[in-house]
Scaffold this active site. Sequence first.
Site, PDB file in Angstrom:
ATOM      1  N   GLU A  41      98.289  26.527 -10.388  1.00  0.00           N
ATOM      2  CA  GLU A  41      97.968  27.007  -8.897  1.00  0.00           C
ATOM      3  C   GLU A  41      96.435  26.987  -8.502  1.00  0.00           C
ATOM      4  OE1 GLU A  41      99.038  30.874  -7.929  1.00  0.00           O
ATOM      5  OE2 GLU A  41      99.009  31.617 -10.174  1.00  0.00           O
TER       6      GLU A  41
ATOM      7  N   ASN B 280      94.031  29.425  -6.263  1.00  0.00           N
ATOM      8  CA  ASN B 280      93.978  30.768  -5.526  1.00  0.00           C
ATOM      9  C   ASN B 280      92.668  30.518  -4.527  1.00  0.00           C
ATOM     10  OD1 ASN B 280      93.364  33.311  -4.746  1.00  0.00           O
ATOM     11  ND2 ASN B 280      94.129  34.053  -6.702  1.00  0.00           N
TER      12      ASN B 280
ATOM     13  N   SER C   3      98.062  36.630  -8.476  1.00  0.00           N
ATOM     14  CA  SER C   3      97.870  37.419  -9.464  1.00  0.00           C
ATOM     15  C   SER C   3      98.997  37.705 -10.670  1.00  0.00           C
ATOM     16  CB  SER C   3      97.237  39.022  -8.889  1.00  0.00           C
ATOM     17  OG  SER C   3      96.302  38.905  -8.527  1.00  0.00           O
TER      18      SER C   3
ATOM     19  N   TYR D 208      93.738  42.831 -14.782  1.00  0.00           N
ATOM     20  CA  TYR D 208      93.233  44.004 -14.172  1.00  0.00           C
ATOM     21  C   TYR D 208      93.006  45.325 -14.771  1.00  0.00           C
ATOM     22  CZ  TYR D 208      93.699  40.732 -10.265  1.00  0.00           C
ATOM     23  OH  TYR D 208      93.656  39.431  -9.448  1.00  0.00           O
TER      24      TYR D 208
ATOM     25  N   ASP E  23      93.883  27.604 -11.708  1.00  0.00           N
ATOM     26  CA  ASP E  23      94.432  28.079 -12.977  1.00  0.00           C
ATOM     27  C   ASP E  23      95.187  27.046 -13.904  1.00  0.00           C
ATOM     28  OD1 ASP E  23      93.418  30.742 -12.678  1.00  0.00           O
ATOM     29  OD2 ASP E  23      95.146  31.237 -11.484  1.00  0.00           O
TER      30      ASP E  23
ATOM     31  N   ARG F 251      89.862  29.356  -7.237  1.00  0.00           N
ATOM     32  CA  ARG F 251      90.178  29.226  -8.381  1.00  0.00           C
ATOM     33  C   ARG F 251      91.287  28.548  -8.987  1.00  0.00           C
ATOM     34  NH1 ARG F 251      91.544  34.140  -9.644  1.00  0.00           N
ATOM     35  NH2 ARG F 251      93.555  33.366 -10.379  1.00  0.00           N
TER      36      ARG F 251
ATOM     37  N   GLY G 275      89.949  37.086  -6.704  1.00  0.00           N
ATOM     38  CA  GLY G 275      89.434  38.541  -6.858  1.00  0.00           C
ATOM     39  C   GLY G 275      87.711  38.540  -7.033  1.00  0.00           C
TER      40      GLY G 275
ATOM     41  N   GLU H 118      99.110  43.333  -4.266  1.00  0.00           N
ATOM     42  CA  GLU H 118      97.743  43.211  -4.669  1.00  0.00           C
ATOM     43  C   GLU H 118      96.824  44.047  -3.925  1.00  0.00           C
ATOM     44  OE1 GLU H 118      96.917  39.034  -5.860  1.00  0.00           O
ATOM     45  OE2 GLU H 118      98.450  38.741  -4.517  1.00  0.00           O
TER      46      GLU H 118
END
Length: 314
Positions: A271, A273, A144, A214, A255, A253, A277, A18
């Site tokens: 998950e 995070n 990611s 991305y 998900d 964050r 990002g 990443e």
Amino acid sequence: MSLNPLHVAVLMGGWSSERPVSLMSGEGVAKALESKGHTVTRIDMDRDVALRLAEAKPDVVFNALHGAPGEDGTVQGMMDLMGLTYTHSGLATSVIAIDKELTKQALVPHGVPMPGGRVVKSADIHVADPLPRPYVLKPVNEGSSVGVAIVTAEGNYGNPIAKDVTGPWQEFEELLAEPYIRGRELTTAVIGDRALLVTELKPKSGFYDFDSKYTDGMTEHVCPADIPDDITQACKDIALRSHQLLGCKGTSRSDFRWDDTQGIEGLFLLEVNTQPGMTPLSLVPEQARACGMDYPELVEAIIAEALADKEKAK
């Protein structure tokens, strides 16, 4: 909120898969801080990172790294030993949250709905499927959507999965196998003690993988998501509860996958995070913006929590 001028070291880059995302996040953070009058030292992490941080002597480190070793507790432990103040989650939280199986062990006993599944040896999936198809294979500790494969009955991976077919089994010795949850991709950001919004992610093709995340134009972000109020509230409740149970700091964050044919019973956390990002396409800045917080304010809010934690620890 506006902080007094600080010297901030922005830690970015590194050598994980990443790295490009981290460089974008770090540069965005650095420019935002400079726009607010702060002094910034940009540090593209290499093996001499401890020496470079010691030489910089920052008031606080903004950790904009993604993936190992910047998100898995390694860099956090180093900065703890150096007595540095840094943003985002600490050592123990980072160790748990980067590992999807450890995250389940920490959250499921508290009633957080997560998919079943188990960790399997990559070599074993070439002998037999670990779960009934369709199922998902993913690295245990990557973010990611790196290395995610959806194995379906009609897919082209083979049956069993062929060794010479490209997939995460060629890169990782162990993988997490989970049942595939049909439906919709949702995500919720938490800043401090507040869950923000729910965003629905609609990839133009395939699923929400690394490229979809991305590459501009590959995914539609519906923010706030057009979903029932009870699902919105459940996402926010689960995200905030998971953030707190894991001991996350700054921002996180969460998900989700939601099978909209099953109502609330079809909602599952995938998950958490701990260092989401901060690129122009990233979800946390987007949700913050929708809540009236611009990008520089978001960056300062994350730093403010790190400084407040330092004061509490005195």
